[in-house]
Structures are given as C-alpha cells and as structure tokens.
Enzyme design. Structure first.
Site, PDB file in Angstrom:
ATOM      1  NE  ARG A   1       2.045  -6.164   3.711  1.00  0.00           N
ATOM      2  CZ  ARG A   1       1.088  -5.238   3.699  1.00  0.00           C
ATOM      3  NH1 ARG A   1       0.042  -5.385   2.912  1.00  0.00           N
ATOM      4  NH2 ARG A   1       1.181  -4.172   4.468  1.00  0.00           N
TER       5      ARG A   1
ATOM      6  CE  LYS B   1       9.787  -5.919   5.716  1.00  0.00           C
ATOM      7  NZ  LYS B   1       9.727  -4.563   6.250  1.00  0.00           N
TER       8      LYS B   1
ATOM      9  NE  ARG C   1       5.467 -10.640   4.868  1.00  0.00           N
ATOM     10  CZ  ARG C   1       5.015  -9.402   4.999  1.00  0.00           C
ATOM     11  NH1 ARG C   1       5.559  -8.424   4.314  1.00  0.00           N
ATOM     12  NH2 ARG C   1       3.999  -9.138   5.826  1.00  0.00           N
TER      13      ARG C   1
ATOM     14  CD  GLN D   1       8.440  -0.849  10.652  1.00  0.00           C
ATOM     15  OE1 GLN D   1       9.136  -1.517  11.401  1.00  0.00           O
ATOM     16  NE2 GLN D   1       7.357  -1.328  10.063  1.00  0.00           N
TER      17      GLN D   1
ATOM     18  CG  ASP E   1       5.256  -4.066   3.185  1.00  0.00           C
ATOM     19  OD1 ASP E   1       6.196  -4.686   3.713  1.00  0.00           O
ATOM     20  OD2 ASP E   1       4.761  -3.036   3.674  1.00  0.00           O
TER      21      ASP E   1
ATOM     22  CB  SER F   1      14.136   0.349   7.993  1.00  0.00           C
ATOM     23  OG  SER F   1      13.099   0.469   8.950  1.00  0.00           O
TER      24      SER F   1
ATOM     25  CE  LYS G   1       0.308  -2.851   7.555  1.00  0.00           C
ATOM     26  NZ  LYS G   1       1.634  -2.742   8.192  1.00  0.00           N
TER      27      LYS G   1
HETATM   28  C1  S3P Z   1       6.485   0.457   7.208  1.00  0.00           C
HETATM   29  C2  S3P Z   1       7.769   0.279   6.746  1.00  0.00           C
HETATM   30  C3  S3P Z   1       8.241  -0.991   6.161  1.00  0.00           C
HETATM   31  C4  S3P Z   1       7.088  -1.882   5.739  1.00  0.00           C
HETATM   32  C5  S3P Z   1       6.039  -1.963   6.806  1.00  0.00           C
HETATM   33  C6  S3P Z   1       5.464  -0.593   7.108  1.00  0.00           C
HETATM   34  C7  S3P Z   1       6.124   1.762   7.789  1.00  0.00           C
HETATM   35  O1  S3P Z   1       9.022  -1.664   7.122  1.00  0.00           O
HETATM   36  O2  S3P Z   1       7.571  -3.185   5.441  1.00  0.00           O
HETATM   37  O3  S3P Z   1       4.964  -2.817   6.386  1.00  0.00           O
HETATM   38  O4  S3P Z   1       4.915   2.042   7.938  1.00  0.00           O
HETATM   39  O5  S3P Z   1       7.033   2.528   8.124  1.00  0.00           O
HETATM   40  P1  S3P Z   1      10.596  -1.345   7.364  1.00  0.00           P
HETATM   41  O6  S3P Z   1      10.715   0.026   7.876  1.00  0.00           O
HETATM   42  O7  S3P Z   1      11.020  -2.370   8.375  1.00  0.00           O
HETATM   43  O8  S3P Z   1      11.243  -1.542   6.046  1.00  0.00           O
END
Ligand code: S3P
Length: 430
Positions: A391, A343, A347, A170, A316, A168, A23
């Site tokens: 999940r 999340k 969770r 993201q 995750d 993170s 993903k």
């Molecule tokens: C992800 C980063 C993670 C993960 C999410 C996907 C990504 O989140 O939990 O399912 O693709 O960058 P965080 O950046 O909030 O930790």
C-alpha cells in the site's frame, strides 16, 4: 527487487475500470470452502500473492483446489478433511493468512508450523495466540509466543468469552474459526466493529454467528456446506484510483463492482466530508455483501479530522488518505491509529518519511499524523521506497499525479501482494 519510475503530473484520469477481487473476502472464501462439505466455486478470487499463499497452504493441508477459467473450484471434505501438512505453511507477507490459519488449526488434531517473510516475523501474533490459549489451545512462538514462526499443536478446545483490546477482524476471525469447531459457545467482544466478512461468509456457507453491536457469538461445532461465492472488487484497491481521480484536474472515473460493506467504507464517509464528488450507482447485494459502481470526479477538498470508531473502517486506506490530505485545503489530523505501527510496515513512519521526501508538509504523532495541505503546490520527484509494503508502493505511485518530476519507487514488486495489475490499470486510465 524491482523499482518503477512513475511520471503522471496532471495526466487526467478517465475511463471505466474494475479493480481485482477483495483480498479479505478472497482469503475467507478459500478457508471456508476448504472446510465446507462439497464443492465451492469462487468467482473474482484475487490472484494476488497474499491469497495465493493461503491457497497453497490449504492445498498442503490436503484440500483439492483447481482453477477453472476465471473461477476457483474448491473441493471441501468438511473440517475433518484437513490433514497434517508435511512441511511448514508459508504465508508470505500475509497477516490475514497467518492469523486466521492459527485459529483454524488450533482445533485440528495435528501439528503445524506457520512461517512467513521478514515483515510477518516482526508482527504481533500474541493477539491471536492469547485468546486461543484461553480456549485451551497449545501454541508456541518466538519471543514468549509473540512472534512467528508459530507452532500449533492442535487440541480439543472449549468455548470462552474474550474481550479483545484491539478492533481487529483478524483476531475476531481467528477466534470465530476456532469457535466454529468447538463444543459450546464462544464470545468475542471488540472495542469498535471491525470488518465483518467472516461473519457474513460463515452465514453464506450455511453456518451461524450472532452479532449484537460489537459482540459476536458462535456455538459449535458447526458444519458448513459448499457454495458459490462472487468476490466484489476491493474497496482498498479502488481507493488508489479514487484518489488519483480526485486529486487530478478534469478527471472522471467509473469503478465498477466495488464492495461497499459498511465496515469498509470509512474512506467514502471521510472523503465525502472533505468535499469529494463520488457517487454510488447500481447498488446491489451479492452473497450478503453490498456492491456498487463508484463514479468519481476531480474535487476541491478540505482538510478534516480522522479518528475514533471510523479508524477500523478505513485502516488500510490511511496511506492514500495521507496523500489526498496533502492536496486538501487546511489541516488533516489522523489520530487513534496506533494499529498502523503493526501493519506490513510501521505505516506512520513509512508514510510520513516518504511523503516528506516528496516535499509534503506532514509530521508523525504518537497515534497518527498531521498533514498541512498545499493544494496549489506540486510535490517533488525523486527516490522513495515502499519498504516492501504494497500500500505504500501504490500510494507513492499515485503521488506522481501531483508531482512535477518523476518519482522512482523502490521495491514495487510488493504491489503484487494485493494488486498485481496495478501498473497496467493506472496506465490504462491516464
Ligand atoms: C484484514 C483485517 C485488517 C486489515 C487487513 C486485512 C482481514 O487487519 O488491516 O489488511 O482480512 O481480516 P487487522 O485485523 O489487524 O485490523
């Protein structure tokens, strides 16, 4: 909303399977392909709801994306090829789509509004809005710029050095995507290393990001060039099948082409320390990403402690690790995982409450949970709920391997967010 009854008590797990594309890598392939110059082909793209939302948003931004057989073809016109969307950009349930697009759009010279579903509108966006504002971005949101809908008034940014309080990917990726377009140097430091797919993929598209420990530096503006991306199977999806094989007697499962990027393999390290019989075969590198086949056999497991810098490497997988821990001898303590609260659902609450309903000995803590494993004792059946969290839905489905009554999981439609073929694949190995 759909509910599904799962009944698989002690049905051994056998066969050779592939899980859908990663993903995180699929999102990034579309985002980077969209701003690169020239054509990008993506094989193994995850056709799950989250990534389909990202694809739709990129189309709204003027990018041509076509399906060709099993592949996705993205016709990039460079970063300047993006144009102002006439409508709001809807990310559905996807935090990755929203946060990465905020970073990407912060430096574009137009106005955009990002919205999502009820879960997304409760999740913190200030973690990306704050550093981008430090770069000069003009971004607004509800609740003092913390929550979506988010409005981005694209503007010219300047480089910055940002110490992220959270590990993170993201946050890191949003800053790197803004830095890619910004004159000068942008630095992002994270407490522990989070998944590094953005850094690897920027390089695969001919760009450069420097990583030293947990410090990432990008100097912009950079041009990316279209390329061929092969998306490996998602280890976070494979985790549900790994779990099913480990906790069900007489199981032997081969999962081919799984991404084993070291920033994602915390689950394998922890399972290894619990005594799991998992071997990695046919290891190779594809697009700068390590890939392997996994061979999993039923195992007697021991409880363990999960905390510290492994947490971002398996964040995750904590719901499914909690289920596995109910089948391990002794206690498992999960700590340093407060990120679980923000999340798709909280969770800590959803895992503990739903596994308790099935008779597990599990309790919440401030930053995780404690599970007392009862290997010989089956779980119960009954009504449980995914609360719209893919999940949680899949973890509860796998719980049916060790429950001596049927489990009725409410809201299983959410599973399509990351694993649209989950039910069929589970049936095929039982
Ligand atoms: C992800 C980063 C993670 C993960 C999410 C996907 C990504 O989140 O939990 O399912 O693709 O960058 P965080 O950046 O909030 O930790």
């Amino acid at each position: 909303m759909t509910n599904t009854i799962f009944h698989g008590f002690k049905k051994k797990i056998q066969g050779k399977i592939k899980v859908p594309g990663d993903k995180s890598i699929s999102h990034r392939a579309v985002l980077l392909g969209a701003i690169a110059e020239g054509e990008t082909t993506v094989d193994g793209f995850l056709m799950g709801d989250d990534c389909l939302h990202t694809m739709k948003c990129m189309r709204q931004l003027g990018v041509r994306i076509e399906k060709s057989g099993e592949s996705l073809i993205i016709i990039g016109n460079g970063i300047d090829g993006l144009s102002e969307p006439v409508d709001v950009l809807d990310v559905g349930n996807s935090g990755t789509a929203m946060r990465l697009m905020i970073g990407l759009l912060a430096a574009r010279p137009f106005y955009s509004v990002l919205v999502g579903d009820a879960s997304i509108h409760q999740r913190p966006m200030d973690r990306v809005v704050l550093p981008l504002k430090q770069m000069g971005a003009d971004i607004y949101g509800r609740s003092n710029n913390r929550l979506a809908p988010i409005t981005v008034n694209g503007s010219k940014l300047h480089g910055t050095e940002y110490h992220s309080p959270v590990s993170s990917a993201q946050v890191k990726s949003a800053i790197l995507l803004a830095g890619l377009q910004t004159e000068g140097t942008t630095v992002v430091r994270e407490p522990e290393l989070s998944r590094d797919h953005t850094e690897r993929m920027i390089r695969a598209f001919g760009g450069s990001v420097l990583t030293e420990g947990t410090v990432h530096t990008i100097t912009g503006p950079q041009k990316l060039t279209g390329t061929h991306i092969k998306v490996p199977g998602d280890i976070s999806s494979a985790a549900f099948f790994i779990a099913a094989a480990l906790i069900t007697p007489d199981s032997h499962l081969i999962i081919e082409d799984v991404g084993i990027n070291p920033t994602r393999t915390g689950i394998l390290d922890i399972l290894n320390s619990m005594g799991a019989d998992i071997s990695l075969e046919n290891q190779r590198i594809v697009n700068d990403e390590p890939v392997s086949d996994l061979v999993v056999r039923s195992s007697s497991l021991q409880g363990t402690e999960i905390g510290g810098d492994v947490i971002p490497r398996l964040i995750d997988e904590i719901p499914i690790l909690a289920l596995i821990a109910t089948q391990a001898e002794g206690q498992t303590v999960i700590k340093d995982a407060a990120e679980l609260k923000v999340k798709e659902t909280n969770r800590i609450v959803t895992v503990v409450s739903q596994l308790r309903k099935l008779g597990a000995d599990i309790e919440e803590t401030e930053d995780g949970m404690i599970i007392n494993g009862q290997p010989g004792k089956p779980l119960k059946g009954g009504d449980v709920n995914s609360f719209g969290d893919h999940r949680i839905g899949m973890m509860l489905a796998i719980a049916s391997q060790v429950a001596n009554e049927p489990i009725n999981v409410e809201r299983t439609d959410s599973i399509a967010v990351s694993f649209p073929t989950f039910n069929e694949l589970l049936e095929s190995v039982r």
